[in-house]
Design a protein around this motif. Structure first.
Motif, PDB file in Angstrom:
ATOM      1  N   SER A 262      11.182  13.091 -16.305  1.00 39.33           N
ATOM      2  CA  SER A 262      10.924  11.687 -16.640  1.00 39.33           C
ATOM      3  C   SER A 262      11.517  10.733 -15.620  1.00 39.33           C
ATOM      4  O   SER A 262      11.063   9.589 -15.483  1.00 39.33           O
ATOM      5  CB  SER A 262      11.472  11.370 -18.029  1.00 39.33           C
ATOM      6  N   GLN A 263      12.542  11.170 -14.892  1.00 36.65           N
ATOM      7  CA  GLN A 263      13.140  10.302 -13.871  1.00 36.65           C
ATOM      8  C   GLN A 263      12.107   9.903 -12.820  1.00 36.65           C
ATOM      9  O   GLN A 263      12.142   8.796 -12.283  1.00 36.65           O
ATOM     10  CB  GLN A 263      14.326  11.000 -13.210  1.00 36.65           C
ATOM     11  N   PHE A 264      11.151  10.800 -12.549  1.00 39.02           N
ATOM     12  CA  PHE A 264      10.112  10.496 -11.558  1.00 39.02           C
ATOM     13  C   PHE A 264       9.090   9.504 -12.104  1.00 39.02           C
ATOM     14  O   PHE A 264       8.506   8.737 -11.338  1.00 39.02           O
ATOM     15  CB  PHE A 264       9.430  11.781 -11.106  1.00 39.02           C
ATOM     16  N   TYR A 265       8.904   9.501 -13.418  1.00 38.51           N
ATOM     17  CA  TYR A 265       8.017   8.504 -14.025  1.00 38.51           C
ATOM     18  C   TYR A 265       8.634   7.115 -13.932  1.00 38.51           C
ATOM     19  O   TYR A 265       7.941   6.117 -13.709  1.00 38.51           O
ATOM     20  CB  TYR A 265       7.728   8.860 -15.487  1.00 38.51           C
ATOM     21  N   VAL A 266       9.966   7.038 -14.121  1.00 31.21           N
ATOM     22  CA  VAL A 266      10.670   5.757 -13.978  1.00 31.21           C
ATOM     23  C   VAL A 266      10.517   5.238 -12.552  1.00 31.21           C
ATOM     24  O   VAL A 266      10.214   4.057 -12.328  1.00 31.21           O
ATOM     25  CB  VAL A 266      12.166   5.917 -14.347  1.00 31.21           C
ATOM     26  N   ALA A 267      10.716   6.122 -11.591  1.00 31.28           N
ATOM     27  CA  ALA A 267      10.579   5.730 -10.184  1.00 31.28           C
ATOM     28  C   ALA A 267       9.150   5.310  -9.861  1.00 31.28           C
ATOM     29  O   ALA A 267       8.926   4.322  -9.145  1.00 31.28           O
ATOM     30  CB  ALA A 267      11.002   6.890  -9.289  1.00 31.28           C
ATOM     31  N   ALA A 268       8.180   6.046 -10.391  1.00 28.61           N
ATOM     32  CA  ALA A 268       6.770   5.730 -10.136  1.00 28.61           C
ATOM     33  C   ALA A 268       6.402   4.366 -10.699  1.00 28.61           C
ATOM     34  O   ALA A 268       5.697   3.579 -10.046  1.00 28.61           O
ATOM     35  CB  ALA A 268       5.869   6.810 -10.734  1.00 28.61           C
ATOM     36  N   ALA A 269       6.890   4.067 -11.908  1.00 25.68           N
ATOM     37  CA  ALA A 269       6.596   2.774 -12.527  1.00 25.68           C
ATOM     38  C   ALA A 269       7.133   1.635 -11.659  1.00 25.68           C
ATOM     39  O   ALA A 269       6.442   0.628 -11.426  1.00 25.68           O
ATOM     40  CB  ALA A 269       7.200   2.713 -13.927  1.00 25.68           C
ATOM     41  N   ALA A 270       8.360   1.794 -11.158  1.00 22.28           N
ATOM     42  CA  ALA A 270       8.950   0.767 -10.291  1.00 22.28           C
ATOM     43  C   ALA A 270       8.166   0.640  -8.986  1.00 22.28           C
ATOM     44  O   ALA A 270       7.980  -0.460  -8.464  1.00 22.28           O
ATOM     45  CB  ALA A 270      10.411   1.110 -10.005  1.00 22.28           C
ATOM     46  N   ALA A 271       7.688   1.773  -8.458  1.00 23.19           N
ATOM     47  CA  ALA A 271       6.919   1.748  -7.210  1.00 23.19           C
ATOM     48  C   ALA A 271       5.608   0.988  -7.385  1.00 23.19           C
ATOM     49  O   ALA A 271       5.206   0.205  -6.519  1.00 23.19           O
ATOM     50  CB  ALA A 271       6.647   3.179  -6.731  1.00 23.19           C
ATOM     51  N   PHE A 272       4.929   1.217  -8.517  1.00 23.96           N
ATOM     52  CA  PHE A 272       3.677   0.503  -8.773  1.00 23.96           C
ATOM     53  C   PHE A 272       3.917  -0.999  -8.937  1.00 23.96           C
ATOM     54  O   PHE A 272       3.164  -1.825  -8.421  1.00 23.96           O
ATOM     55  CB  PHE A 272       2.993   1.064 -10.020  1.00 23.96           C
TER      56      PHE A 272
ATOM     57  N   ILE B 231       0.833  -1.207   0.000  1.00 28.53           N
ATOM     58  CA  ILE B 231       0.000   0.000   0.000  1.00 28.53           C
ATOM     59  C   ILE B 231       0.869   1.260   0.000  1.00 28.53           C
ATOM     60  O   ILE B 231       0.621   2.218  -0.748  1.00 28.53           O
ATOM     61  CB  ILE B 231      -0.940  -0.006   1.222  1.00 28.53           C
ATOM     62  N   LEU B 232       1.901   1.261   0.826  1.00 24.79           N
ATOM     63  CA  LEU B 232       2.783   2.425   0.909  1.00 24.79           C
ATOM     64  C   LEU B 232       3.485   2.689  -0.419  1.00 24.79           C
ATOM     65  O   LEU B 232       3.643   3.845  -0.838  1.00 24.79           O
ATOM     66  CB  LEU B 232       3.810   2.230   2.028  1.00 24.79           C
ATOM     67  N   HIS B 233       3.902   1.626  -1.114  1.00 24.82           N
ATOM     68  CA  HIS B 233       4.574   1.824  -2.400  1.00 24.82           C
ATOM     69  C   HIS B 233       3.611   2.330  -3.478  1.00 24.82           C
ATOM     70  O   HIS B 233       3.994   3.165  -4.307  1.00 24.82           O
ATOM     71  CB  HIS B 233       5.257   0.532  -2.847  1.00 24.82           C
ATOM     72  N   VAL B 234       2.393   1.863  -3.465  1.00 26.97           N
ATOM     73  CA  VAL B 234       1.408   2.365  -4.434  1.00 26.97           C
ATOM     74  C   VAL B 234       1.138   3.852  -4.183  1.00 26.97           C
ATOM     75  O   VAL B 234       1.104   4.659  -5.122  1.00 26.97           O
ATOM     76  CB  VAL B 234       0.102   1.556  -4.354  1.00 26.97           C
ATOM     77  N   LEU B 235       0.975   4.219  -2.919  1.00 27.58           N
ATOM     78  CA  LEU B 235       0.757   5.632  -2.587  1.00 27.58           C
ATOM     79  C   LEU B 235       1.985   6.474  -2.943  1.00 27.58           C
ATOM     80  O   LEU B 235       1.861   7.598  -3.444  1.00 27.58           O
ATOM     81  CB  LEU B 235       0.435   5.767  -1.099  1.00 27.58           C
ATOM     82  N   GLY B 236       3.164   5.909  -2.706  1.00 27.97           N
ATOM     83  CA  GLY B 236       4.390   6.602  -3.083  1.00 27.97           C
ATOM     84  C   GLY B 236       4.485   6.799  -4.580  1.00 27.97           C
ATOM     85  O   GLY B 236       4.917   7.857  -5.064  1.00 27.97           O
ATOM     86  N   GLY B 237       4.062   5.781  -5.349  1.00 22.59           N
ATOM     87  CA  GLY B 237       4.063   5.900  -6.805  1.00 22.59           C
ATOM     88  C   GLY B 237       3.151   7.014  -7.288  1.00 22.59           C
ATOM     89  O   GLY B 237       3.484   7.746  -8.234  1.00 22.59           O
ATOM     90  N   LEU B 238       2.010   7.176  -6.648  1.00 16.82           N
ATOM     91  CA  LEU B 238       1.074   8.246  -7.021  1.00 16.82           C
ATOM     92  C   LEU B 238       1.690   9.625  -6.788  1.00 16.82           C
ATOM     93  O   LEU B 238       1.522  10.536  -7.620  1.00 16.82           O
ATOM     94  CB  LEU B 238      -0.228   8.107  -6.234  1.00 16.82           C
TER      95      LEU B 238
END
Length: 427
Positions: free
Chosen positions: A160-170, A74-81
């Motif tokens: 775009s670096q934040f999109y890469v991080a978000a994808a990994a978080a999801f 749950i925390l990683h999904v919220l972090g990805g958002l």
């Protein structure tokens, strides 16, 4: 899928998320957004702020109310958002609050990843001491791969670096729900006070002068760590303003150069047992402080051409600077505290380094750089910055020699008796 492989994937993604932006956020802030250095210092303080309270609170939730692997997911999904929303931010103040929210979600996952891994290994009847370290090293590899990915994609200065991080978080968030169940294990906290639950009774060890001195140095060294994370990558990017350096590999792929620091970190971990046996904990921690002086001093005089060797050597000594204090410090806490408060004492050590130390280093460095080392055009005096940081580390090292009193023992660490510290029952 093999249990160890599943945990390797967890560890890899855990640090891939962080490596995707932690070292390169400075380049995005200064090179792309061109916001002020004083405000940037506050960005790195968010890790410290979140580290002060969130790991303990989420630990309580996992201990009493919800499966650890589900809370972790749950925390990683919220972090990805929150990571997805960062590119939409157009002012430094909002950026600070969004990053703080992301850190509130991310920082407790560092300890939860350990809790989940330990629980799964024990459930499978595996040896935590033997089997976890080879799994954890893949976290450092994940961090390095993330840095290389962002650098080779040419997005170090891009949102775009934040999109890469978000994808990994999801991916990690959803993956977490497929892991073996790690149900709540504790009901012992039901009759405890909030102070006991949060482990705040460990502060009683600060009554001992030696431990108080040690934790003060932990705070000061925690500040030094944030300096190199915050400014290393953007320092190398600034060389592209000099035509002679613009086309060098260092300027084109600075995150790859900085990743040498993480590679070095994995190697110096292996050297710690030898150094501890030969020199003792105090000397090893002093070596760390001297290494911080070299880390910053070599950056001050290095450049991407004939001074490249100094930049690379600076990255190599980072492994000693980071590992020799953090790991040796953990061992010192382990051997110098009573068993009844060792776990909370380790939490206090992390609070001082990643919490209060991070806030101190991030906040003050940003103000100092903006006030004394940034001209009217926004250009920074990097040599002056790094020499100031080197001087800071040197002062800490000298003070440590005279103020920290500890004699080396030839006994194995596990046999060293605590020296007069208070147990939980004495608090």
């Amino acid at each position: 899928m093999n249990t160890k492989l599943r945990l390797i994937i967890l560890s890899f993604l855990q640090f891939f998320i962080w490596g995707s932006w932690l070292i390169t956020i400075g380049a995005y802030w200064f090179q792309t957004k061109q916001w002020s250095g004083a405000q940037f210092g506050a960005i790195f303080s968010t890790m410290g702020i979140a580290s002060i309270f969130m790991p303990s609170l989420m630990g309580i939730v996992a201990d009493k109310y919800i499966n650890a692997e589900k809370l972790y997911g749950i925390l990683h999904v919220l972090g990805g958002l929150t990571l997805l929303s960062i590119p939409l931010v157009d002012n430094p103040t909002t950026f600070f609050w969004v990053i703080l929210l992301n850190m509130i979600f991310y920082m407790p996952t560092l300890s939860l990843s350990i809790a989940v891994s330990f629980s799964v290994l024990k459930t499978e009847g595996l040896d935590v001491v033997k089997d976890y370290p080879p799994i954890r090293v893949w976290g450092t590899i994940g961090f390095i791969v993330a840095m290389w990915t962002v650098s080779l994609l040419g997005i170090e200065k891009s949102a775009s670096q934040f999109y890469v991080a978000a994808a990994a978080a999801f991916v990690l968030g959803l993956y977490s729900f497929t892991l073996p169940k790690c149900p709540p294990q504790s009901t012992a906290t039901s009759n405890q006070s909030l102070i006991e639950i949060l482990g705040l009774k460990s502060f009683a060890i600060l009554r001992d002068r030696k431990m108080l001195t040690f934790f003060m140095f932990a705070l000061l060294l925690g500040a030094a760590l944030q300096l190199t994370n915050a400014y290393g990558d953007t320092f190398l990017h600034d060389f592209d303003k000099t035509p002679a350096y613009r086309d060098t590999l260092t300027v084109r792929y600075p995150a790859i150069i900085m990743s040498i620091s993480q590679i070095s970190e994995t190697l110096f971990i292996l050297a710690i047992p030898f150094f501890l046996r030969r020199f003792g904990i105090k000397q090893v921690m002093l070596f760390s402080m001297i290494a911080w002086v070299l880390r910053f001093g070599l950056f001050a005089y290095g450049n991407p051409a004939d001074g490249l060797w100094m930049i690379i050597l600076s990255c190599i000594v980072y492994g000693m600077a980071f590992d020799f204090f953090n790991i040796s410090g953990s061992l010192f806490v382990e051997t110098q505290t009573q068993p009844s408060i060792r776990a909370s004492a380790q939490g206090l050590f992390m609070m001082m380094t990643n919490g209060f130390g991070a806030v101190l280093g991030s906040s003050l460095s940003g103000l100092i750089i903006q006030e004394y080392f940034t001209d009217a055009s926004g250009a920074k005096d990097w040599q002056g910055i790094w020499l100031t940081f080197a001087g800071y580390a040197l002062v800490i090292a000298v003070l440590f020699v005279f103020l920290f009193k500890h004699k080396h023992s030839n006994q194995p660490a596990a046999e060293v008796e605590p020296e007069g510290l208070l147990s939980m029952e004495q608090v």
